[in-house]
Design an enzyme around this catalytic site. Structure first.
Site, PDB file in Angstrom:
ATOM      1  N   CYS A  52     -12.522  18.046 -19.684  1.00 28.65           N
ATOM      2  CA  CYS A  52     -13.217  17.121 -19.849  1.00 28.65           C
ATOM      3  C   CYS A  52     -14.953  17.008 -19.167  1.00 28.65           C
ATOM      4  O   CYS A  52     -15.561  16.819 -20.025  1.00 28.65           O
ATOM      5  CB  CYS A  52     -12.418  15.608 -19.376  1.00 28.65           C
ATOM      6  SG  CYS A  52     -10.702  15.301 -19.998  1.00 28.65           S
ATOM      7  N   CYS A  55     -17.711  18.209 -20.851  1.00 28.10           N
ATOM      8  CA  CYS A  55     -18.674  18.043 -21.635  1.00 28.10           C
ATOM      9  C   CYS A  55     -19.436  16.312 -21.799  1.00 28.10           C
ATOM     10  O   CYS A  55     -20.214  15.678 -21.801  1.00 28.10           O
ATOM     11  CB  CYS A  55     -18.223  17.538 -23.409  1.00 28.10           C
ATOM     12  SG  CYS A  55     -17.781  18.784 -23.887  1.00 28.10           S
ATOM     13  N   HIS A  56     -18.318  16.067 -20.523  1.00 28.97           N
ATOM     14  CA  HIS A  56     -18.780  14.562 -20.488  1.00 28.97           C
ATOM     15  C   HIS A  56     -19.265  14.629 -18.827  1.00 28.97           C
ATOM     16  O   HIS A  56     -19.782  13.386 -18.501  1.00 28.97           O
ATOM     17  CB  HIS A  56     -17.147  13.720 -20.592  1.00 28.97           C
ATOM     18  CG  HIS A  56     -17.069  12.987 -21.494  1.00 28.97           C
ATOM     19  ND1 HIS A  56     -17.279  12.705 -22.839  1.00 28.97           N
ATOM     20  CD2 HIS A  56     -16.075  14.321 -22.034  1.00 28.97           C
ATOM     21  CE1 HIS A  56     -16.247  12.993 -23.528  1.00 28.97           C
ATOM     22  NE2 HIS A  56     -15.707  13.439 -23.423  1.00 28.97           N
ATOM     23  N   MET A 106     -15.436  15.561 -30.978  1.00 28.77           N
ATOM     24  CA  MET A 106     -14.327  16.435 -29.785  1.00 28.77           C
ATOM     25  C   MET A 106     -13.184  16.713 -30.422  1.00 28.77           C
ATOM     26  O   MET A 106     -12.624  16.019 -31.766  1.00 28.77           O
ATOM     27  CB  MET A 106     -14.180  14.780 -29.197  1.00 28.77           C
ATOM     28  CG  MET A 106     -13.442  14.915 -28.111  1.00 28.77           C
ATOM     29  SD  MET A 106     -13.139  13.730 -27.740  1.00 28.77           S
ATOM     30  CE  MET A 106     -11.344  13.640 -26.412  1.00 28.77           C
ATOM     31  N   HIS A 348     -28.989  25.202 -22.776  1.00 25.18           N
ATOM     32  CA  HIS A 348     -27.425  25.602 -23.119  1.00 25.18           C
ATOM     33  C   HIS A 348     -27.230  26.853 -22.256  1.00 25.18           C
ATOM     34  O   HIS A 348     -27.402  27.254 -21.749  1.00 25.18           O
ATOM     35  CB  HIS A 348     -26.554  25.659 -23.984  1.00 25.18           C
ATOM     36  CG  HIS A 348     -25.282  26.088 -24.069  1.00 25.18           C
ATOM     37  ND1 HIS A 348     -24.252  25.175 -23.209  1.00 25.18           N
ATOM     38  CD2 HIS A 348     -24.105  26.763 -24.284  1.00 25.18           C
ATOM     39  CE1 HIS A 348     -22.733  25.926 -23.610  1.00 25.18           C
ATOM     40  NE2 HIS A 348     -23.072  26.716 -24.297  1.00 25.18           N
ATOM     41  N   HIS A 390     -25.623  27.853 -30.860  1.00 26.83           N
ATOM     42  CA  HIS A 390     -25.270  28.341 -29.748  1.00 26.83           C
ATOM     43  C   HIS A 390     -25.767  29.901 -30.286  1.00 26.83           C
ATOM     44  O   HIS A 390     -24.902  30.325 -30.427  1.00 26.83           O
ATOM     45  CB  HIS A 390     -24.106  27.620 -30.027  1.00 26.83           C
ATOM     46  CG  HIS A 390     -23.333  28.446 -28.421  1.00 26.83           C
ATOM     47  ND1 HIS A 390     -22.820  29.794 -28.503  1.00 26.83           N
ATOM     48  CD2 HIS A 390     -22.673  27.438 -27.133  1.00 26.83           C
ATOM     49  CE1 HIS A 390     -22.197  29.923 -27.227  1.00 26.83           C
ATOM     50  NE2 HIS A 390     -22.470  28.889 -27.112  1.00 26.83           N
TER      51      HIS A 390
END
Lengths: 558, 558
Positions: A52, A55-56, A106, A348, A390
């Site tokens: 997790c 991303c979080h 998600m 990114h 991306h």
């Protein structure tokens, strides 16, 4: 939070008061506080970290993913207050989200986590996030391991192979890197590295000062912050020569142009560390905590990616949550020059233009490609592209209308966006979208080679297996898709990532066995770059993802 | 903390474990936890902030003062573990330390705090330190106040006075700045500023690009983070033209060489903010949290001081706890170049050499003067001096033996240390101690003027009133003290800080009425710089400390 600030005044009164000041200390006043046994808490913490946090965030303030704090409150510029948090969502709703995913992008975790794990995770994220420890330079030094001393390195390749056409292949879930002889297609070894290696970088040719044997030494970065050094001149059983841990969570690594230093970027702690490339001895740590492009302090401002600039004695450090690219000059570590280039959130991955002067990087929350002029050490342009760009290692080629161009895939949509990237020769087209090609699904990687007529794009993020298993080939002349190739029909496997061989006659695509990723059921499928026909398959790989050809990567062939 | 790191491993186990991870969350298991009523807690917090945080830090990890966390644990490189904390010291011992001070240099607070306040403070520092909030760019913008719009500024001085010989004088404890006409000795006004202004800076002459009227605009920084802008061309009642708050706790401010930007440095949050010098609109915030010269992350790494470099488009930002001087280039705020110059802890205050190329700053925990080459943007030298150097605005002059030299007073001992600072003309003497002069007591400030034969040093840190009230005058030719002058015999008053008038014929010394600092019982005592005889006194000042002559400060006369 009120905009009227009076934490300290000349008198004794605090305007904002204790509640705000102690927000991080005082427990929220809920009738039933969520609790877990120490064992379940520990298990959930580890699982959160693995599944997790990417991303979080470990502090759960969100980035690519949403904020997952028990309770949050935001005040907009106009004074509008919004509140939320996992406590408000509650156990049942959180379990459903974790199990089934969301429309916001998600994944579902019902395949990955057990019912019990999902239940505990829902509870865990309603509890205050534990803050992971810092990591000092001294602590890093204590983790260094040397398997072969630099003075014992061979003076010529010991295996008599064409090492410049070796492929270094990430076997993510088993924490290994495979070395494949690109001429003979033999898998020479599986080298133990950090967990879930994200990226591998080699010593590269560099216009100012270059390392002794570009492409000989490779450096991996595991998600667990372990960096390993690989010597391709060694016999396969001795290629791992040293390692050091520079973070608890990390993503990227790069080598200085002169080959003297390696830099590793941490997710937690949010910092980068510079180590001696010969000995892997840590030399310097720099925090990337900072104030983002909106003017807000971000504690968890993570290093998303790092690149060596071909013509300057610098690295580009992409600080994800800040929306800043830090151009870090390694010519004097004690008087460290950093140019903090403001761009957009959340940075990114990226790649250079063919000249090596301009760097093109995805800002995925802003749907932009950001362009940095590494010569002037400043922002050159920002290009609006489709949802969640991306590019991975990216692709540069020549377009009949726009001249030199580059392209990116997107995580959000099945689109390859192509823009001009030659401000000298084609100023009217530079940093403007030339065209878009619709593909069958969102993907992770796009790739080409100067000797090839085609650009390859994967579709790994599409939910349907058939699309996920197929890659698409775009004609550089027309921008049209000329072929769709399904590389596998095996359940639980997807097609991902491309690499050409050194002379650009072959394209290597990964058959990524996601569902049994710890078994050697993955493959690399090799295509003739001209006829687009399959040539053969390399078996016995553990969930292969990224592939790095020695010659192409150390000569900036993109 | 163990050096073996395994916060994250490939398996599910944590080597270090929960106790370490949750160190900042879990309460220590003591039988009786210290508690205060909410009111007493708030009062203590404010008092701690005003009286203790400067040395011990709001997070209480220590800097100039000791660590005051409830419980701390340190592991040395050799594995030796030391533990301590306020909980171990206990209520009674803490009360005594606060009341009576320590031999380590801590003041007694029995004069400053009531018995109840001391009792509560001892308890307060055994409780977990509350973490103050962050401050965003948006929040800063909301605090801006404009009293006179830039387009309404006068086009010539409105008062017909010789404003270039004005003195701007800090009246610390009433949160004001007095403007004194240096020709007539009249106190023109007391301008309300931030609380306990630490430093004031003017727009200065600058070799690359200079502001329109150097010395016209002055910028103050209050300890409460409020910056005010003063226009000396206005009539005295309108000199305060605008203000903005950039931190909850702050110390220094500086103006860019071109006069376009003002930079303010925060203690909390640890950051600096760049504002538009015309409008005082906040433009950019940069965090100074970072990794110190020992390789340890420091959350509370505060901006001790900021200076404008006379020949480069940069500021020097001294980041106290990091032991780093950040040379911040203001020529492109969106692509902000910062050179992080490693030196020594803890940086405090400094001054330029006469050429303006070299900057000499105290690293007071290391007993060093650090020298930065602002042209090369790198460390030039570090000079070992006596205990706790503190030069304030500093002094440069010519020595018959060593050539150009500079000197500093010390907080720890009654010594003025003098070193060579002309690496071009006198390379053998450069950055080496030329001589030391023993004074009667430790002091805060040393000062001279090119037209004067003497160097003045105060002794404000000596415990005996008679010494504290006396300043000493050193002959530049001999390095000997030629005169000791007691400027007051009033109980509760000390002598502090010097400033020459524009032509160097007068020396102004503060009679600082510490004990009744909110009453106008302070004075400035003026001496003939040649005969060393008193000329007169300016009355009616509220605890005057620092004094800034417009001409000297805007022309780099030190």
């Amino acid at each position: 939070m009120s905009l009227g600030i009076s934490y300290h005044t000349t008198g004794r009164a605090f305007g904002v008061g204790l509640a705000m000041l102690l927000g991080s200390v005082a427990a929220p006043a809920f009738a039933e506080e969520p609790t877990l046994s120490e064992e379940a808490f520990e298990r959930s913490k580890q699982l959160y970290f693995e599944q997790c946090a990417g991303c979080h965030g470990v502090l759960r303030k969100g980035a690519t993913g949403k904020n997952l704090e028990p309770h949050w409150k935001k005040t907009a510029a106009d004074g509008t207050v919004t509140e939320g948090g996992t406590l408000k969502l509650g156990q049942e709703r959180l379990e459903k989200i974790i199990a089934w995913g969301t429309e916001g992008g998600m994944n579902n975790f019902s395949d990955i986590m057990t019912e019990e794990e999902i239940r505990d995770m829902a509870t865990y994220i309603m509890m205050d996030p534990p803050k992971p420890p810092e990591m000092s330079l001294e602590q890093m030094k204590a983790t260094r391991k040397v398997y072969v001393e630099p003075e014992d390195y061979p003076t010529e390749p010991l295996h008599g192979r064409n090492w410049e056409n070796f492929f270094v292949v990430i076997e993510r879930d088993v924490g290994k890197v495979a070395i494949i002889d690109g001429d003979t297609k033999e898998v020479l070894t599986h080298i133990p590295t950090g967990y879930a290696v994200h990226v591998i970088k080699a010593s590269e040719h560099h216009s100012i000062s270059e390392p002794e044997h570009p492409g000989r030494f490779w450096y991996t970065m595991g998600r667990d912050g372990k960096m390993t050094k690989i010597d391709l001149w060694q016999t396969p059983d001795k290629m791992l020569v040293s390692e050091v841990k520079i973070a608890y969570d990390a993503r990227d690594v790069a080598v200085s142009g002169d080959g003297k230093y390696v830099i590793g970027g941490g997710y937690w702690p949010p910092h980068f560390a510079i180590v001696d490339a010969a000995t892997m001895e840590p030399l310097k740590v720099v925090s990337t905590r900072g104030v983002n492009v909106d003017g807000d302090y971000v504690e968890e401002s993570r290093v998303a990616a790092i690149y060596t600039t071909p013509h300057e004695p610098t690295w580009l450090v992409a600080v994800k949550e800040l929306g800043q690219i830090w151009q870090v000059d390694y010519s004097d570590l004690d008087n460290l020059r950093i140019d903090k280039i403001d761009s957009a959130k959340f940075l990114h991955d990226g790649f250079f233009d063919p000249t090596g002067r301009y760097f093109q990087i995805a800002a995925n929350a802003s749907n932009k490609m950001v362009v940095v002029d590494t010569k002037e050490r400043k922002l050159e342009a920002m290009i609006d592209v489709a949802a969640l760009p991306h590019p991975g290692p990216g692709a540069n080629w020549n377009d009949p209308n726009c001249g030199p161009v580059a392209g990116t895939t997107h995580l959000g949509v099945g689109t390859v966006t192509v823009w001009g990237n030659d401000p000298e020769g084609h100023p009217d087209q530079a940093w403007k979208v030339c065209y878009e090609t619709e593909t069958d699904g969102p993907g992770l990687f796009v790739r080409t080679h100067p000797n090839s007529k085609y650009v390859w794009a994967d579709q790994t993020k599409h939910p349907e297996p058939e699309v996920q298993q197929s890659v698409q080939v775009i004609d550089k002349e027309t921008g049209e898709i000329v072929k769709t190739i399904q590389i596998t029909e095996d359940e639980g496997s997807a097609a991902v990532h491309f690499e050409f061989n050194a002379d650009g006659t072959e394209v290597w695509v990964s058959k990524w066995n996601l569902s049994d990723s710890k078994e050697p059921n993955g493959q690399i499928v090799i295509f003739d770059a001209e006829t687009l026909e399959e040539i053969g398959r390399i078996d016995g790989l553990y969930a292969p993802t990224g592939k790095f050809n020695v010659y192409n990567r150390s000569n900036h062939v993109t």
